[in-house]
Design a protein around this motif. Sequence first.
Motif, short mmCIF file in Angstrom:
data_model
loop_
_atom_site.label_atom_id
_atom_site.label_comp_id
_atom_site.label_asym_id
_atom_site.label_seq_id
_atom_site.Cartn_x
_atom_site.Cartn_y
_atom_site.Cartn_z
N ASP A 17 2.08 -0.11 3.94
CA ASP A 17 1.89 -1.45 4.36
C ASP A 17 2.56 -2.53 3.16
O ASP A 17 2.83 -2.14 1.97
N LEU A 55 -6.84 -3.35 1.74
CA LEU A 55 -6.15 -2.05 1.44
C LEU A 55 -6.97 -1.09 0.56
O LEU A 55 -6.46 -0.06 0.34
N ILE A 56 -8.04 -1.46 0.26
CA ILE A 56 -9.14 -0.59 -0.55
C ILE A 56 -10.46 -0.24 0.34
O ILE A 56 -10.59 -1.07 1.34
N ILE A 80 -4.54 1.02 -8.89
CA ILE A 80 -3.64 -0.16 -8.42
C ILE A 80 -2.84 -0.54 -9.75
O ILE A 80 -3.31 -0.63 -10.67
N LYS A 125 1.31 5.45 -0.55
CA LYS A 125 0.85 6.72 -0.61
C LYS A 125 1.56 7.59 -1.69
O LYS A 125 0.97 8.25 -2.59
N ARG A 157 0.78 -1.18 0.10
CA ARG A 157 0.04 -0.17 -0.12
C ARG A 157 0.88 1.05 0.14
O ARG A 157 1.69 1.44 0.82
N LYS A 166 0.52 -3.09 -6.48
CA LYS A 166 0.99 -2.03 -5.57
C LYS A 166 -0.39 -1.27 -5.63
O LYS A 166 -1.07 -0.82 -6.64
N VAL A 167 -0.69 -0.86 -4.43
CA VAL A 167 -2.24 -0.22 -4.26
C VAL A 167 -2.02 1.24 -3.84
O VAL A 167 -1.42 1.51 -2.70
N TYR A 168 -2.40 2.19 -4.68
CA TYR A 168 -2.20 3.84 -4.28
C TYR A 168 -3.61 4.30 -3.99
O TYR A 168 -4.39 3.66 -4.17
N ASP A 169 -3.71 5.66 -4.10
CA ASP A 169 -5.00 6.43 -3.36
C ASP A 169 -5.88 6.18 -4.59
O ASP A 169 -7.09 6.15 -4.56
#
Length: 453
Positions: free
Chosen positions: A222, A244-245, A296, A215, A213, A290-293
Motif C-alpha cells: 500500500d 496499516l498495523i 516501522i 512486505k 506498507r 515505511k511499515v513492515y511486518d
Amino acid sequence: MNKIELKKLISSGETEIVEFKEIPNNSFFEAISAFANTKGGVILIGVDKNGNIKGVDPLPKFLEDLTNRIVNKLSIYPEIEVIEVSNKRVIIIKVPNSSYPVSYDGRYFERVGNTTREISQPKLKALLLKGQSWDSLTDSFSIEEIDKGTVKTFVNLAVESKRLTGLSLKDSVDVILSKLGLMVDGKLTNGAILLFSKNPQKYFVNLCVRIGRFKTEATIIDDKWAIGNLFKQFGETENILKQLISVKYEINDFYRKDIWDYPISALREVVLNALIHRDYFNVANFILIKVYDDRIWFYNPGRLTEGITIGELKEQHGSFLRNPLIGKVFYLAGLIEQYGSGTVRIVEWMKGAGLPEPEYREGKDGFSVYFYKDIYTEENLRKRSLSDRQIKAVEFVKERGKITNKQYQKLSNISKPTATRDLADLVEKDVFNSEGKGKRDIHYTLIKPKMSR
C-alpha cells in the motif's frame, strides 16, 4: 544539577553565562533573549544579586505559568529544574544557544560580560540575515489562503490546554496570526501557510508525509499520502498508520481495551517530532514512513539540530527547535511538551508495551527512528549475550511454538549436557519458560513480553 553544584555556581557569582534573579521580571526575559543570542547560559530564580538564596513560590502553578510565559513571550523551550536548599526553592533555567535570533517584546538582547544589553542595529541586521528560520520567512501570500476552521480549532485547543492567553475566537485571523508571530508587517510567513492554509502544497509540493506498507523492500502492499496543513497531516498520518498495523481487543470488567502492535502515543510523538523538527529548507524531500511486518521506519529530512546528540535522545535534554514558530503553535495547542522529553517518553511507552526500545539514527541527509515489534530479533538477542546456537533455538520456537532438549540437540548437533546447559541459561536469562510435568514432557517456550497496565 545537585545542591553542591548549585551552591558552587552561586558562589562564583554572575558571569557571562550565569544570571541571578529574585523574581521573573522584565529583565529576566531580556536575559533569556541575551543568553539565547550569545553562548547560552543559566538563570537562577530565587537568588539575589549578592548570591543570597531568597527562594520562590513553591506552588506548581507558579512553575507552569512561568513556563507558559517563556514560551509565549520568546518562543523557546529552556530546560527547567527546581532544587530546594535550606527549605527554599531555586528555579534553574538552562537556556541553550539559539540557531536563530530570539527577541523579547520586539527587542533583541546579547550578553556582554555579566551584563545584558540590547543589540545594536548594525549587529542586529547581520544577526537577522544570518539566523532566520524557515518558518519565519515571509512572502506575498494572500490571507485568503488561510483556513479559518483550522485556526478556530487551534485556538480551542490552546484555550483548553491553558497555555494561551491574550487570544480568543473573537479575534480576527490576522490578529491571531500576528500575535503568534506568523504574520509580520502584514505579510504571512511560511509557517502560517504550512500550519493553517487550505492547500500548502500549492506552494510547497513535497512538504507532506508518505506512508507505505511493505512486505519486503521490493514488495509494496500500500502507498498513501498525508497532505494539507500540518494539523491535517498529523491527523491523517495517525489514521493511516492505524489502518496499516494490527489491533487486538482485551475485555476486562466489561470494558474493551485496544492493544495495538505499537503504542499509539509513541506513534503520535514520532510523527509530531517529524513535522516540527524537519528541515523545511529541504523542499525536495518529504517525510517517509515505511511499515513492515516486524518494524516501522520513520525518516525525517534534516539532521539533528546543533547542540543535541543521538546519545542524549534517551535521556532528559534541552529542546533545540529548528522551526520555533511551528513548535510554539503545537506546544500552545497542547500537543507537545517543552522539555525535550518526547524522545524519552517514546522509549518509556515502547518498553511499557513490552516492545524493544526505539532506535535513533542519524544519516547524511536525515534522521531516522525505528520501531520493532519483536523483542526476539537477532540484534536484541545478541545484546543479551546469546550464542549462535541459542539464537537458532529461539528462531525454532518462534516458528514452531516450543522446543525439547532432544530437538535442540539435533538442531545444533550437540550433546545432551551441552543442550541442558544452553536451555538452562535461556531460562535464567528470561528468554524461555520451562514447561511440562515429567522429564519426558519438559519443553521450552518463549516468555511473552510483560506489558505495563
